[in-house]
Every structure is written in C-alpha cells, then in structure tokens.
Scaffold this motif. Structure first.
Motif, PDB file in Angstrom:
ATOM      1  N   TYR A  96     -19.547  -5.402 -23.497  1.00 53.25           N
ATOM      2  CA  TYR A  96     -19.925  -4.148 -24.131  1.00 53.25           C
ATOM      3  C   TYR A  96     -20.047  -2.997 -23.130  1.00 53.25           C
ATOM      4  N   PHE A  97     -20.314  -3.302 -21.877  1.00 53.22           N
ATOM      5  CA  PHE A  97     -20.258  -2.259 -20.852  1.00 53.22           C
ATOM      6  C   PHE A  97     -18.830  -1.751 -20.709  1.00 53.22           C
ATOM      7  N   SER A  98     -17.882  -2.672 -20.673  1.00 50.41           N
ATOM      8  CA  SER A  98     -16.474  -2.290 -20.548  1.00 50.41           C
ATOM      9  C   SER A  98     -16.002  -1.510 -21.765  1.00 50.41           C
ATOM     10  N   VAL A  99     -16.446  -1.942 -22.938  1.00 51.44           N
ATOM     11  CA  VAL A  99     -16.053  -1.247 -24.160  1.00 51.44           C
ATOM     12  C   VAL A  99     -16.661   0.154 -24.207  1.00 51.44           C
ATOM     13  N   THR A 100     -17.882   0.301 -23.711  1.00 52.01           N
ATOM     14  CA  THR A 100     -18.500   1.628 -23.632  1.00 52.01           C
ATOM     15  C   THR A 100     -17.656   2.566 -22.792  1.00 52.01           C
ATOM     16  N   VAL A 101     -17.209   2.071 -21.650  1.00 50.86           N
ATOM     17  CA  VAL A 101     -16.351   2.877 -20.773  1.00 50.86           C
ATOM     18  C   VAL A 101     -15.044   3.232 -21.481  1.00 50.86           C
ATOM     19  N   MET A 102     -14.487   2.277 -22.212  1.00 52.47           N
ATOM     20  CA  MET A 102     -13.226   2.522 -22.917  1.00 52.47           C
ATOM     21  C   MET A 102     -13.391   3.573 -24.006  1.00 52.47           C
ATOM     22  N   TYR A 103     -14.526   3.564 -24.700  1.00 50.79           N
ATOM     23  CA  TYR A 103     -14.783   4.597 -25.706  1.00 50.79           C
ATOM     24  C   TYR A 103     -14.917   5.968 -25.047  1.00 50.79           C
ATOM     25  N   LEU A 104     -15.543   6.015 -23.881  1.00 52.54           N
ATOM     26  CA  LEU A 104     -15.652   7.276 -23.149  1.00 52.54           C
ATOM     27  C   LEU A 104     -14.274   7.801 -22.765  1.00 52.54           C
ATOM     28  N   VAL A 105     -13.398   6.900 -22.341  1.00 51.67           N
ATOM     29  CA  VAL A 105     -12.032   7.288 -21.972  1.00 51.67           C
ATOM     30  C   VAL A 105     -11.279   7.798 -23.194  1.00 51.67           C
ATOM     31  N   ILE A 106     -11.419   7.082 -24.318  1.00 49.36           N
ATOM     32  CA  ILE A 106     -10.741   7.494 -25.553  1.00 49.36           C
ATOM     33  C   ILE A 106     -11.222   8.872 -25.988  1.00 49.36           C
ATOM     34  N   SER A 107     -12.533   9.102 -25.940  1.00 46.86           N
ATOM     35  CA  SER A 107     -13.078  10.405 -26.326  1.00 46.86           C
ATOM     36  C   SER A 107     -12.561  11.512 -25.415  1.00 46.86           C
ATOM     37  N   SER A 108     -12.487  11.220 -24.121  1.00 48.39           N
ATOM     38  CA  SER A 108     -11.980  12.209 -23.155  1.00 48.39           C
ATOM     39  C   SER A 108     -10.520  12.525 -23.417  1.00 48.39           C
TER      40      SER A 108
END
Length: 222
Positions: free
Chosen positions: A191-203
């Motif tokens: 879930y830490f990795s997925v959090t980062v991936m959501y941040l990347v997607i939003s960016s």
C-alpha cells in the motif's frame, strides 16, 4: 520493532500493478468523458426557463451530490439487475464515475455560464447566430476557460475515486493491490507503493490538464 521491510514482493508483481494503473487511467478518462457530456447537457437543462426541463436536472444534481459514491455504484451494479439491466464491473464503474462527476461538473460549469455577461449573448443573437451557436461559441468556451482549474481538480478527484470501484471487482490499481497483499501479507510495502503510484497518476493527470489549458485556452506558462 522486529518487522523487516521487503519491497521485493512489490517489484516481483510490478507488471501487475503497472497494468492495473492503466486500468485506473482507463476508468478515469472514460468517466471524465461521460461526466463532461453530462455536465454540458446538464447545465443547459439546469439553466433552462422551462420548469419541466430544469426540475429533473436540479433533482439529479441534488441526489447525486448528497449520496455516497459507494451507494451509487452499488445501486447500479446490484439493484439495476432486478429491473433486468445487467452491466459488467468495468461498464458499471465508468457509468457510476460519469454520473458522479457529471453532477459536480453541472454545478461547476453553471457557475462559469452565469458569469458570462448577458450583453454578449444578446449581441450574438443580434448578429443572427442561432441559440446553439451562441451557447457553444459565446457562452460555453469562455465559461469553460473560467472554471477550467476547478473542473480539472474535480476530475483529479474522480481519478482517485476509481479506487472505490474495487468494491464491485472492477480492475484497477486498488483491486490489484488487494490481491497482491492477500498473497504476500506485505501490507505496508504494497500500500505504500500504491500510494506513490496514485501520486504519480495524479501528477500526470494535472500535467496533461496543464498542457490542454495552454493549447486550447492559451493559459500562460508559469
């Protein structure tokens, strides 16, 4: 604290997460397209002088904005089959996202439309333009330019809302994360990795919206 971090499980399943990220983007973009269509046609109905046209649009906005998205997607997926309407999880997710985003888009676009000087509309009509041309050329584009930042922020929120679609087994990033977590029991790493991936997607989404604004609306580069 004896917990040992091991991100190798995430690295090993990275292709699944990347593919699921594409699923998230697909749901988000399709949902945005539906929401934008609902928003444009909905604001025309919402601002109509005909009560029979305006009242359903007002009711739609109020119902959608005052009920949880989870309830909305459950209604479409589980309740509509009782009426003979059966949709697969992906199509259900797109429709639910479009309806939810569309209700908010109607109010955002309406604010932009109402900011347009009525004198410009009257001038357009005086020049012989049809009402549809006046709405499209004189009202809609300036209104979209005015509310573009608010509308794109709402669409980024819609992108993050796709995570709720895992509740009906739609294929997206959170659903893939749940599968990997249940297989590996590495909750923090997954879930830490997925959090980062959501941040990347939003960016990435914000970057895309910025490019569109500079091309279509001639917004200055910061």
């Amino acid at each position: 604290m004896g917990y040992k971090f091991d991100f190798s499980v995430v690295w090993d399943r990275a292709p699944e997460l990347l593919l699921a990220s594409l699923g998230t983007l697909g749901l988000a973009l399709a949902g945005m397209a539906v929401a934008l269509v609902i928003g444009i046609f909905g604001v025309a109905a919402r601002t109509s002088k005909v009560r029979a046209v305006r009242a359903p649009a007002v009711a739609f906005v109020e119902i959608v904005r005052n009920t949880p998205f989870l309830v909305q997607i459950f209604f479409i997926y589980f309740a509509l089959p009782l009426m003979g309407i059966r949709l697969n999880p992906t199509l259900t997710a797109i429709i639910a996202l479009g309806i939810n985003g569309g209700a908010y888009a109607i109010e955002i676009i309406r604010g932009g439309v109402e900011s347009i000087n009525k004198g410009q509309i009257e001038a357009g009509l005086a020049l012989g333009l049809h009402k549809g041309e006046v709405f499209r050329k004189i009202v809609l584009k300036p209104a979209l330019r005015a509310i573009y930042p608010s509308l794109t922020s709402q669409f980024v929120m819609l992108t993050l809302t796709t995570s709720v679609c895992t509740s009906i087994a739609a294929y997206e990033l959170t659903s893939a994360a749940q599968i990997i977590e249940s297989d590996t029991f590495r909750s923090f790493e997954v879930y830490f990795s997925v959090t980062v991936m959501y941040l990347v997607i939003s960016s990435l989404m914000m970057g895309l919206f910025t490019i569109i604004s500079r091309i279509y609306f001639n917004y200055p580069t910061r």
